[in-house]
Motif scaffolding. Structure first.
Motif, PDB file in Angstrom:
ATOM      1  N   GLY A   1      11.245   3.971 -11.332  1.00 29.28           N
ATOM      2  CA  GLY A   1      11.617   4.435 -12.664  1.00 29.28           C
ATOM      3  C   GLY A   1      10.641   4.009 -13.747  1.00 29.28           C
ATOM      4  O   GLY A   1      10.485   4.707 -14.747  1.00 29.28           O
ATOM      5  N   ILE A   2       9.987   2.862 -13.574  1.00 32.37           N
ATOM      6  CA  ILE A   2       9.040   2.388 -14.591  1.00 32.37           C
ATOM      7  C   ILE A   2       7.594   2.710 -14.215  1.00 32.37           C
ATOM      8  O   ILE A   2       6.656   2.211 -14.839  1.00 32.37           O
ATOM      9  CB  ILE A   2       9.200   0.869 -14.824  1.00 32.37           C
ATOM     10  N   GLY A   3       7.431   3.550 -13.193  1.00 29.86           N
ATOM     11  CA  GLY A   3       6.099   4.034 -12.863  1.00 29.86           C
ATOM     12  C   GLY A   3       5.325   3.189 -11.871  1.00 29.86           C
ATOM     13  O   GLY A   3       4.100   3.335 -11.750  1.00 29.86           O
ATOM     14  N   PHE A   4       5.992   2.280 -11.148  1.00 30.86           N
ATOM     15  CA  PHE A   4       5.313   1.447 -10.151  1.00 30.86           C
ATOM     16  C   PHE A   4       5.753   1.845  -8.747  1.00 30.86           C
ATOM     17  O   PHE A   4       6.166   1.000  -7.947  1.00 30.86           O
ATOM     18  CB  PHE A   4       5.607  -0.032 -10.391  1.00 30.86           C
ATOM     19  N   SER A   5       5.654   3.125  -8.443  1.00 31.10           N
ATOM     20  CA  SER A   5       6.096   3.631  -7.138  1.00 31.10           C
ATOM     21  C   SER A   5       5.327   3.003  -5.980  1.00 31.10           C
ATOM     22  O   SER A   5       5.863   2.854  -4.872  1.00 31.10           O
ATOM     23  CB  SER A   5       5.947   5.161  -7.095  1.00 31.10           C
ATOM     24  N   ASP A   6       4.072   2.624  -6.228  1.00 30.80           N
ATOM     25  CA  ASP A   6       3.260   2.022  -5.166  1.00 30.80           C
ATOM     26  C   ASP A   6       3.805   0.664  -4.731  1.00 30.80           C
ATOM     27  O   ASP A   6       3.511   0.202  -3.617  1.00 30.80           O
ATOM     28  CB  ASP A   6       1.811   1.858  -5.636  1.00 30.80           C
ATOM     29  N   LEU A   7       4.583   0.012  -5.602  1.00 24.83           N
ATOM     30  CA  LEU A   7       5.137  -1.299  -5.282  1.00 24.83           C
ATOM     31  C   LEU A   7       6.481  -1.210  -4.566  1.00 24.83           C
ATOM     32  O   LEU A   7       7.012  -2.227  -4.119  1.00 24.83           O
ATOM     33  CB  LEU A   7       5.298  -2.133  -6.562  1.00 24.83           C
ATOM     34  N   ALA A   8       7.020  -0.002  -4.484  1.00 23.98           N
ATOM     35  CA  ALA A   8       8.301   0.191  -3.791  1.00 23.98           C
ATOM     36  C   ALA A   8       8.080   0.091  -2.284  1.00 23.98           C
ATOM     37  O   ALA A   8       7.382   0.912  -1.697  1.00 23.98           O
ATOM     38  CB  ALA A   8       8.906   1.541  -4.160  1.00 23.98           C
ATOM     39  N   MET A   9       8.661  -0.924  -1.688  1.00 24.01           N
ATOM     40  CA  MET A   9       8.463  -1.199  -0.258  1.00 24.01           C
ATOM     41  C   MET A   9       9.799  -1.181   0.480  1.00 24.01           C
ATOM     42  O   MET A   9      10.862  -1.327  -0.122  1.00 24.01           O
ATOM     43  CB  MET A   9       7.805  -2.579  -0.065  1.00 24.01           C
ATOM     44  N   ASP A  10       9.708  -1.050   1.796  1.00 22.18           N
ATOM     45  CA  ASP A  10      10.895  -1.195   2.636  1.00 22.18           C
ATOM     46  C   ASP A  10      11.028  -2.683   2.967  1.00 22.18           C
ATOM     47  O   ASP A  10      10.632  -3.143   4.031  1.00 22.18           O
ATOM     48  CB  ASP A  10      10.743  -0.355   3.912  1.00 22.18           C
ATOM     49  N   TRP A  11      11.618  -3.433   2.040  1.00 24.77           N
ATOM     50  CA  TRP A  11      11.585  -4.885   2.081  1.00 24.77           C
ATOM     51  C   TRP A  11      12.236  -5.469   3.336  1.00 24.77           C
ATOM     52  O   TRP A  11      11.769  -6.485   3.857  1.00 24.77           O
ATOM     53  CB  TRP A  11      12.269  -5.467   0.832  1.00 24.77           C
ATOM     54  N   LEU A  12      13.299  -4.828   3.809  1.00 23.03           N
ATOM     55  CA  LEU A  12      14.000  -5.346   4.988  1.00 23.03           C
ATOM     56  C   LEU A  12      13.700  -4.556   6.256  1.00 23.03           C
ATOM     57  O   LEU A  12      14.054  -4.991   7.350  1.00 23.03           O
ATOM     58  CB  LEU A  12      15.518  -5.349   4.739  1.00 23.03           C
ATOM     59  N   GLY A  13      13.060  -3.402   6.105  1.00 22.18           N
ATOM     60  CA  GLY A  13      12.762  -2.565   7.264  1.00 22.18           C
ATOM     61  C   GLY A  13      11.339  -2.694   7.762  1.00 22.18           C
ATOM     62  O   GLY A  13      11.021  -2.260   8.872  1.00 22.18           O
ATOM     63  N   SER A  14      10.470  -3.297   6.963  1.00 21.95           N
ATOM     64  CA  SER A  14       9.079  -3.461   7.349  1.00 21.95           C
ATOM     65  C   SER A  14       8.906  -4.736   8.171  1.00 21.95           C
ATOM     66  O   SER A  14       9.375  -5.813   7.764  1.00 21.95           O
ATOM     67  CB  SER A  14       8.179  -3.526   6.111  1.00 21.95           C
ATOM     68  N   PRO A  15       8.223  -4.676   9.316  1.00 18.18           N
ATOM     69  CA  PRO A  15       7.994  -5.882  10.128  1.00 18.18           C
ATOM     70  C   PRO A  15       7.242  -6.980   9.383  1.00 18.18           C
ATOM     71  O   PRO A  15       7.417  -8.163   9.676  1.00 18.18           O
ATOM     72  CB  PRO A  15       7.171  -5.359  11.314  1.00 18.18           C
ATOM     73  N   ASP A  16       6.406  -6.585   8.421  1.00 16.37           N
ATOM     74  CA  ASP A  16       5.613  -7.565   7.684  1.00 16.37           C
ATOM     75  C   ASP A  16       6.368  -8.172   6.502  1.00 16.37           C
ATOM     76  O   ASP A  16       6.041  -9.280   6.056  1.00 16.37           O
ATOM     77  CB  ASP A  16       4.320  -6.921   7.171  1.00 16.37           C
ATOM     78  N   LEU A  17       7.382  -7.455   5.989  1.00 14.64           N
ATOM     79  CA  LEU A  17       8.066  -7.893   4.771  1.00 14.64           C
ATOM     80  C   LEU A  17       9.464  -8.439   5.009  1.00 14.64           C
ATOM     81  O   LEU A  17      10.002  -9.148   4.156  1.00 14.64           O
ATOM     82  CB  LEU A  17       8.147  -6.729   3.774  1.00 14.64           C
ATOM     83  N   ALA A  18      10.055  -8.119   6.145  1.00 14.34           N
ATOM     84  CA  ALA A  18      11.460  -8.489   6.385  1.00 14.34           C
ATOM     85  C   ALA A  18      11.661  -9.998   6.337  1.00 14.34           C
ATOM     86  O   ALA A  18      12.554 -10.501   5.644  1.00 14.34           O
ATOM     87  CB  ALA A  18      11.933  -7.917   7.722  1.00 14.34           C
ATOM     88  N   PHE A  19      10.842 -10.739   7.070  1.00 14.78           N
ATOM     89  CA  PHE A  19      11.034 -12.192   7.128  1.00 14.78           C
ATOM     90  C   PHE A  19      10.775 -12.855   5.773  1.00 14.78           C
ATOM     91  O   PHE A  19      11.600 -13.678   5.332  1.00 14.78           O
ATOM     92  CB  PHE A  19      10.136 -12.801   8.201  1.00 14.78           C
ATOM     93  N   PRO A  20       9.666 -12.546   5.079  1.00 16.53           N
ATOM     94  CA  PRO A  20       9.486 -13.140   3.742  1.00 16.53           C
ATOM     95  C   PRO A  20      10.613 -12.786   2.783  1.00 16.53           C
ATOM     96  O   PRO A  20      11.001 -13.623   1.960  1.00 16.53           O
ATOM     97  CB  PRO A  20       8.148 -12.539   3.274  1.00 16.53           C
ATOM     98  N   SER A  21      11.148 -11.564   2.889  1.00 11.97           N
ATOM     99  CA  SER A  21      12.242 -11.156   1.996  1.00 11.97           C
ATOM    100  C   SER A  21      13.486 -12.002   2.236  1.00 11.97           C
ATOM    101  O   SER A  21      14.120 -12.481   1.291  1.00 11.97           O
ATOM    102  CB  SER A  21      12.570  -9.668   2.203  1.00 11.97           C
ATOM    103  N   VAL A  22      13.828 -12.211   3.512  1.00  5.51           N
ATOM    104  CA  VAL A  22      14.989 -13.041   3.842  1.00  5.51           C
ATOM    105  C   VAL A  22      14.745 -14.484   3.398  1.00  5.51           C
ATOM    106  O   VAL A  22      15.653 -15.148   2.859  1.00  5.51           O
ATOM    107  CB  VAL A  22      15.290 -12.982   5.353  1.00  5.51           C
TER     108      VAL A  22
END
Length: 289
Positions: free
Chosen positions: A137-158
């Motif tokens: 909504g604020i124009g940062f679509s590139d920063l929108a990630m699959d935080w819990l579905g990505s193998p690289d991001l899931a563990f850091p997110s938790v």
């Protein structure tokens, strides 16, 4: 007269006896049962002694080392939590405007139920969740990630969610200790022209050393045997076992189509690791005394 003195001597033990009985029934007996059953296997509803076979199978399972590795990764959150908690507590100790309100706000996440926190953050962090919707909504679509579905991001997110919930305990614990520090130490440092960081490094940390050691050991134990609810609610160990931890592995083995006795063997392994940390904690506390 002697009988009365003997009765007085044993009276305190009678008061705590019910508590000991409850502890034995609820904790000690189940632990002994799990240890014994870890050496057995069930065939056709019959328990058969198999020695260390369950442990051998457990150590041959790649999932055990994946889970243990993830728990060790969570240990890396402990120094971050310790430093952040100390820094925030030090700022609040200076009684900035509204410090009581900030203290309450920081502590609130700690008293929230873990499943509630997990469910809320699951909705916040999913691909079409609140956080990504705000970013788009604020124009940062590139920063929108699959935080819990990505193998690289899931563990850091938790891990970030766990730290967010846990930090309040550290802040309140350290702040309580700082309140008992002699104010004249800080006043003398002010007279000598010491900066906030110098006072933090040379007064706050040495004066809270025993509490820091206690907090580190307790938090290590929690990162080892306290994170099941987060994993169960937020990721179920996925994606691709990237967030699998020992507690959740035990659950999968016991109730997810695995072998209940192997789950008990892994439980004993977890108990041994936790016992080592508890022994270290006792050694540290005795050293301080």
């Amino acid at each position: 007269m002697k009988s009365k003195n003997k009765m007085k001597k044993f009276t305190p033990y009678f008061y705590i006896l019910p508590t000991f009985i409850i502890l034995i029934i609820v904790i000690v007996i189940p632990i002994i049962y799990v240890i014994i059953q870890s050496f057995y296997s069930t065939f056709a509803n019959e328990n058969i002694f198999v020695g260390f076979r369950n442990y051998q199978i457990a150590f041959e399972d790649e999932l055990l080392f994946i889970a243990l590795k993830n728990n060790i990764k969570l240990f890396l959150c402990v120094p971050i939590l310790t430093v952040l908690s100390l820094a925030i507590a030090s700022v609040l100790y200076n009684k900035i405007k509204g410090w009581r309100f900030y203290r309450s706000v920081i502590f609130i996440p700690y008293i929230l139920a873990i499943p509630v926190v997990g469910i809320v953050f699951s909705y916040l962090l999913q691909y079409n969740g609140v956080i990504n919707s705000i970013l788009r909504g604020i124009g940062f679509s590139d920063l929108a990630m699959d935080w819990l579905g990505s193998p690289d991001l899931a563990f850091p997110s938790v891990a970030v969610v766990i730290m967010w919930k846990q930090i309040g305990f550290g802040v309140v614990l350290f702040l309580a200790r700082m309140m008992s520090i002699d104010r004249s130490l800080y006043e003398s440092a002010d007279v000598d022209g010491a900066t906030w960081f110098q006072k933090f490094l040379h007064i706050t940390i040495p004066q809270t050393k025993s509490i820091i050691e206690f907090y580190i050991i307790i938090t290590l134990i929690e990162m080892l045997s306290w994170v099941f609810n987060f994993i169960y609610v937020m990721t179920a160990g996925g994606p691709g076992n990237k967030t699998l931890v020992l507690e959740y592995l035990i659950y999968k083995k016991a109730f997810g189509g695995g072998d209940f006795n192997i789950a008990m063997a892994i439980s004993v392994i977890l108990l041994l690791i936790a016992s080592v940390l508890i022994i270290i904690h006792q050694i540290v506390m005795r050293k301080e005394e």
